[in-house]
Design a protein around this motif. Structure first.
Motif, PDB file in Angstrom:
ATOM      1  N   TYR A 289       0.983   1.721  -8.266  1.00 54.50           N
ATOM      2  CA  TYR A 289       1.913   1.098  -7.318  1.00 54.50           C
ATOM      3  C   TYR A 289       1.199   0.492  -6.117  1.00 54.50           C
ATOM      4  O   TYR A 289       1.531  -0.620  -5.685  1.00 54.50           O
ATOM      5  CB  TYR A 289       2.945   2.117  -6.826  1.00 54.50           C
ATOM      6  CG  TYR A 289       3.771   1.595  -5.672  1.00 54.50           C
ATOM      7  CD1 TYR A 289       4.856   0.753  -5.899  1.00 54.50           C
ATOM      8  CD2 TYR A 289       3.438   1.898  -4.352  1.00 54.50           C
ATOM      9  CE1 TYR A 289       5.595   0.241  -4.845  1.00 54.50           C
ATOM     10  CE2 TYR A 289       4.171   1.393  -3.291  1.00 54.50           C
ATOM     11  CZ  TYR A 289       5.247   0.567  -3.543  1.00 54.50           C
ATOM     12  OH  TYR A 289       5.963   0.050  -2.489  1.00 54.50           O
ATOM     13  N   ARG A 290       0.226   1.198  -5.561  1.00 51.25           N
ATOM     14  CA  ARG A 290      -0.392   0.729  -4.316  1.00 51.25           C
ATOM     15  C   ARG A 290      -1.119  -0.601  -4.509  1.00 51.25           C
ATOM     16  O   ARG A 290      -1.087  -1.464  -3.629  1.00 51.25           O
ATOM     17  CB  ARG A 290      -1.328   1.799  -3.756  1.00 51.25           C
ATOM     18  CG  ARG A 290      -0.582   3.056  -3.317  1.00 51.25           C
ATOM     19  CD  ARG A 290      -1.349   3.857  -2.296  1.00 51.25           C
ATOM     20  NE  ARG A 290      -0.647   5.075  -1.953  1.00 51.25           N
ATOM     21  CZ  ARG A 290       0.365   5.140  -1.085  1.00 51.25           C
ATOM     22  NH1 ARG A 290       0.800   4.042  -0.489  1.00 51.25           N
ATOM     23  NH2 ARG A 290       0.947   6.299  -0.814  1.00 51.25           N
TER      24      ARG A 290
ATOM     25  N   ARG B 109      12.018   3.541  -2.547  1.00 52.82           N
ATOM     26  CA  ARG B 109      12.166   2.163  -2.075  1.00 52.82           C
ATOM     27  C   ARG B 109      10.926   1.751  -1.295  1.00 52.82           C
ATOM     28  O   ARG B 109      10.583   2.353  -0.293  1.00 52.82           O
ATOM     29  CB  ARG B 109      13.411   2.043  -1.197  1.00 52.82           C
ATOM     30  CG  ARG B 109      13.646   0.651  -0.620  1.00 52.82           C
ATOM     31  CD  ARG B 109      14.901   0.631   0.230  1.00 52.82           C
ATOM     32  NE  ARG B 109      15.119  -0.672   0.832  1.00 52.82           N
ATOM     33  CZ  ARG B 109      14.589  -1.050   1.993  1.00 52.82           C
ATOM     34  NH1 ARG B 109      13.816  -0.211   2.667  1.00 52.82           N
ATOM     35  NH2 ARG B 109      14.836  -2.253   2.484  1.00 52.82           N
ATOM     36  N   ARG B 110      10.249   0.740  -1.789  1.00 55.20           N
ATOM     37  CA  ARG B 110       9.042   0.208  -1.162  1.00 55.20           C
ATOM     38  C   ARG B 110       8.024   1.301  -0.845  1.00 55.20           C
ATOM     39  O   ARG B 110       7.335   1.266   0.170  1.00 55.20           O
ATOM     40  CB  ARG B 110       9.397  -0.583   0.093  1.00 55.20           C
ATOM     41  CG  ARG B 110      10.209  -1.836  -0.223  1.00 55.20           C
ATOM     42  CD  ARG B 110      10.511  -2.655   0.986  1.00 55.20           C
ATOM     43  NE  ARG B 110      11.282  -3.842   0.622  1.00 55.20           N
ATOM     44  CZ  ARG B 110      11.815  -4.691   1.487  1.00 55.20           C
ATOM     45  NH1 ARG B 110      11.641  -4.480   2.790  1.00 55.20           N
ATOM     46  NH2 ARG B 110      12.492  -5.737   1.085  1.00 55.20           N
ATOM     47  N   GLY B 111       7.967   2.289  -1.714  1.00 56.46           N
ATOM     48  CA  GLY B 111       6.951   3.326  -1.583  1.00 56.46           C
ATOM     49  C   GLY B 111       7.240   4.384  -0.537  1.00 56.46           C
ATOM     50  O   GLY B 111       6.355   5.185  -0.202  1.00 56.46           O
ATOM     51  N   GLU B 112       8.479   4.439  -0.026  1.00 51.13           N
ATOM     52  CA  GLU B 112       8.780   5.384   1.051  1.00 51.13           C
ATOM     53  C   GLU B 112       8.619   6.837   0.600  1.00 51.13           C
ATOM     54  O   GLU B 112       8.073   7.672   1.333  1.00 51.13           O
ATOM     55  CB  GLU B 112      10.195   5.140   1.578  1.00 51.13           C
ATOM     56  CG  GLU B 112      10.341   3.825   2.339  1.00 51.13           C
ATOM     57  CD  GLU B 112      11.770   3.564   2.778  1.00 51.13           C
ATOM     58  OE1 GLU B 112      12.657   4.346   2.382  1.00 51.13           O
ATOM     59  OE2 GLU B 112      11.995   2.590   3.516  1.00 51.13           O
TER      60      GLU B 112
ATOM     61  N   GLU C 267       0.321  -0.846   5.473  1.00 46.83           N
ATOM     62  CA  GLU C 267       0.784  -2.151   5.010  1.00 46.83           C
ATOM     63  C   GLU C 267       0.549  -3.228   6.060  1.00 46.83           C
ATOM     64  O   GLU C 267       0.217  -4.372   5.723  1.00 46.83           O
ATOM     65  CB  GLU C 267       2.260  -2.063   4.622  1.00 46.83           C
ATOM     66  CG  GLU C 267       2.494  -1.163   3.409  1.00 46.83           C
ATOM     67  CD  GLU C 267       3.888  -1.277   2.844  1.00 46.83           C
ATOM     68  OE1 GLU C 267       4.790  -1.773   3.566  1.00 46.83           O
ATOM     69  OE2 GLU C 267       4.087  -0.884   1.681  1.00 46.83           O
TER      70      GLU C 267
ATOM     71  N   ARG D  56       1.563  -3.251  -4.762  1.00 43.92           N
ATOM     72  CA  ARG D  56       2.153  -3.487  -3.447  1.00 43.92           C
ATOM     73  C   ARG D  56       1.201  -4.290  -2.568  1.00 43.92           C
ATOM     74  O   ARG D  56       1.625  -5.191  -1.830  1.00 43.92           O
ATOM     75  CB  ARG D  56       2.485  -2.148  -2.786  1.00 43.92           C
ATOM     76  CG  ARG D  56       3.093  -2.245  -1.394  1.00 43.92           C
ATOM     77  CD  ARG D  56       4.420  -2.947  -1.392  1.00 43.92           C
ATOM     78  NE  ARG D  56       5.043  -2.900  -0.077  1.00 43.92           N
ATOM     79  CZ  ARG D  56       6.042  -3.694   0.309  1.00 43.92           C
ATOM     80  NH1 ARG D  56       6.552  -4.589  -0.522  1.00 43.92           N
ATOM     81  NH2 ARG D  56       6.559  -3.578   1.523  1.00 43.92           N
TER      82      ARG D  56
ATOM     83  N   THR E 104       1.399  -7.857  -3.587  1.00 41.59           N
ATOM     84  CA  THR E 104       2.666  -8.432  -3.127  1.00 41.59           C
ATOM     85  C   THR E 104       2.595  -8.783  -1.647  1.00 41.59           C
ATOM     86  O   THR E 104       3.032  -9.863  -1.221  1.00 41.59           O
ATOM     87  CB  THR E 104       3.822  -7.443  -3.370  1.00 41.59           C
ATOM     88  OG1 THR E 104       3.962  -7.219  -4.778  1.00 41.59           O
ATOM     89  CG2 THR E 104       5.133  -7.984  -2.819  1.00 41.59           C
ATOM     90  N   LEU E 105       2.025  -7.896  -0.848  1.00 36.00           N
ATOM     91  CA  LEU E 105       1.918  -8.139   0.590  1.00 36.00           C
ATOM     92  C   LEU E 105       0.953  -9.280   0.896  1.00 36.00           C
ATOM     93  O   LEU E 105       1.173 -10.053   1.837  1.00 36.00           O
ATOM     94  CB  LEU E 105       1.469  -6.862   1.303  1.00 36.00           C
ATOM     95  CG  LEU E 105       2.498  -5.731   1.343  1.00 36.00           C
ATOM     96  CD1 LEU E 105       1.876  -4.457   1.903  1.00 36.00           C
ATOM     97  CD2 LEU E 105       3.713  -6.127   2.171  1.00 36.00           C
TER      98      LEU E 105
ATOM     99  N   MET F 251       6.819  -2.271   9.021  1.00 39.82           N
ATOM    100  CA  MET F 251       5.946  -1.753   7.966  1.00 39.82           C
ATOM    101  C   MET F 251       5.160  -0.570   8.508  1.00 39.82           C
ATOM    102  O   MET F 251       4.976  -0.432   9.720  1.00 39.82           O
ATOM    103  CB  MET F 251       4.957  -2.823   7.489  1.00 39.82           C
ATOM    104  CG  MET F 251       5.574  -4.016   6.810  1.00 39.82           C
ATOM    105  SD  MET F 251       4.290  -5.209   6.318  1.00 39.82           S
ATOM    106  CE  MET F 251       5.310  -6.494   5.593  1.00 39.82           C
TER     107      MET F 251
ATOM    108  N   GLU G  13       9.389  -7.763   8.630  1.00 39.63           N
ATOM    109  CA  GLU G  13      10.148  -6.521   8.748  1.00 39.63           C
ATOM    110  C   GLU G  13       9.203  -5.376   9.110  1.00 39.63           C
ATOM    111  O   GLU G  13       7.984  -5.486   8.915  1.00 39.63           O
ATOM    112  CB  GLU G  13      10.860  -6.217   7.436  1.00 39.63           C
ATOM    113  CG  GLU G  13       9.912  -5.955   6.290  1.00 39.63           C
ATOM    114  CD  GLU G  13      10.633  -5.714   4.980  1.00 39.63           C
ATOM    115  OE1 GLU G  13       9.984  -5.225   4.047  1.00 39.63           O
ATOM    116  OE2 GLU G  13      11.833  -6.011   4.898  1.00 39.63           O
TER     117      GLU G  13
END
Length: 206
Positions: free
Chosen positions: A138-139, A105-108, A173, A142, A145-146, A169, A167
């Motif tokens: 992915y990075r 989830r969200r790269g966790e 991020e 992401r 997106t950010l 981060m 939220e």
């Protein structure tokens, strides 16, 4: 350092087996002969095999790739691993099917794996390097997106004249958000709170 022990009819054969298992060139290894071996009577009876310990000093990149490969293989995932080095940073990227489980989830999960790899490869290492792990691009996705999120919420803060709180981060991020909005004359950003709940605030300039 990686090391293997091998036995064979002769020292040379045992070394060759060890080098093959380590997957490196013969020139890179250190050989310790544990037993010379001996031929038996008539070359058949009572012989003793030669035994060697062969070791190789791995680079940070090699250690990181081996650890990532071990995780991928343990989870029975097929993945191609590519690497590149820039200064004191090692970039490792994975491509394959069903790798979403390693992103999380969200790269966790990806961030946790990257952290563990960094700790493992730099332990007791004089030539420390930073390892950046990426899976299926992915990075970059992401980051984009950010950046879009930062611009959208900055406009919201400017239009409403009130601060917008994002939220929590991770530091990487948060840095993307700060860098995206740096230099604007209508809003500014700052972080508040303690890890792992530290978050960014986008506030309008008065």
């Amino acid at each position: 350092m990686r090391a293997v022990e091998k036995s064979a009819r002769t020292v040379e054969e045992a070394v060759a087996l060890a080098v093959e298992e380590l997957g490196v060139d013969r020139e890179r290894v250190r050989v310790e002969v544990l037993e010379e071996g001996a031929r038996g009577f008539l070359g058949i009876i009572g012989g003793r095999a030669a035994r060697v310990r062969v070791s190789v000093e791995e680079s940070v990149c090699e250690k990181a790739v081996r650890l990532v490969r071990d995780v991928v293989d343990a989870m029975e995932l097929g993945a191609e691993i590519a690497t590149r080095e820039e200064g004191d940073t090692v970039y490792i990227s994975l491509e394959g099917k069903n790798l979403g489980v390693l992103i999380g989830r969200r790269g966790e999960t990806l961030n946790a794996l990257q952290y563990l790899v960094n700790v493992a490869v730099n332990r007791n290492c004089a030539d420390r390097k930073r390892v950046v792990l990426d899976i299926e691009g992915y990075r970059k996705k992401r980051e984009e997106t950010l950046q879009r999120l930062a611009l959208r919420l900055a406009e919201k803060a400017r239009r409403r004249g009130r601060s917008v709180v994002l939220e929590p981060m991770n530091p990487q991020e948060r840095r993307i958000i700060h860098m995206t909005l740096r230099g604007r004359n209508d809003i500014y950003t700052f972080s508040e709170g303690e890890e792992p709940f530290r978050k960014i605030v986008i506030a309008p300039k008065k």
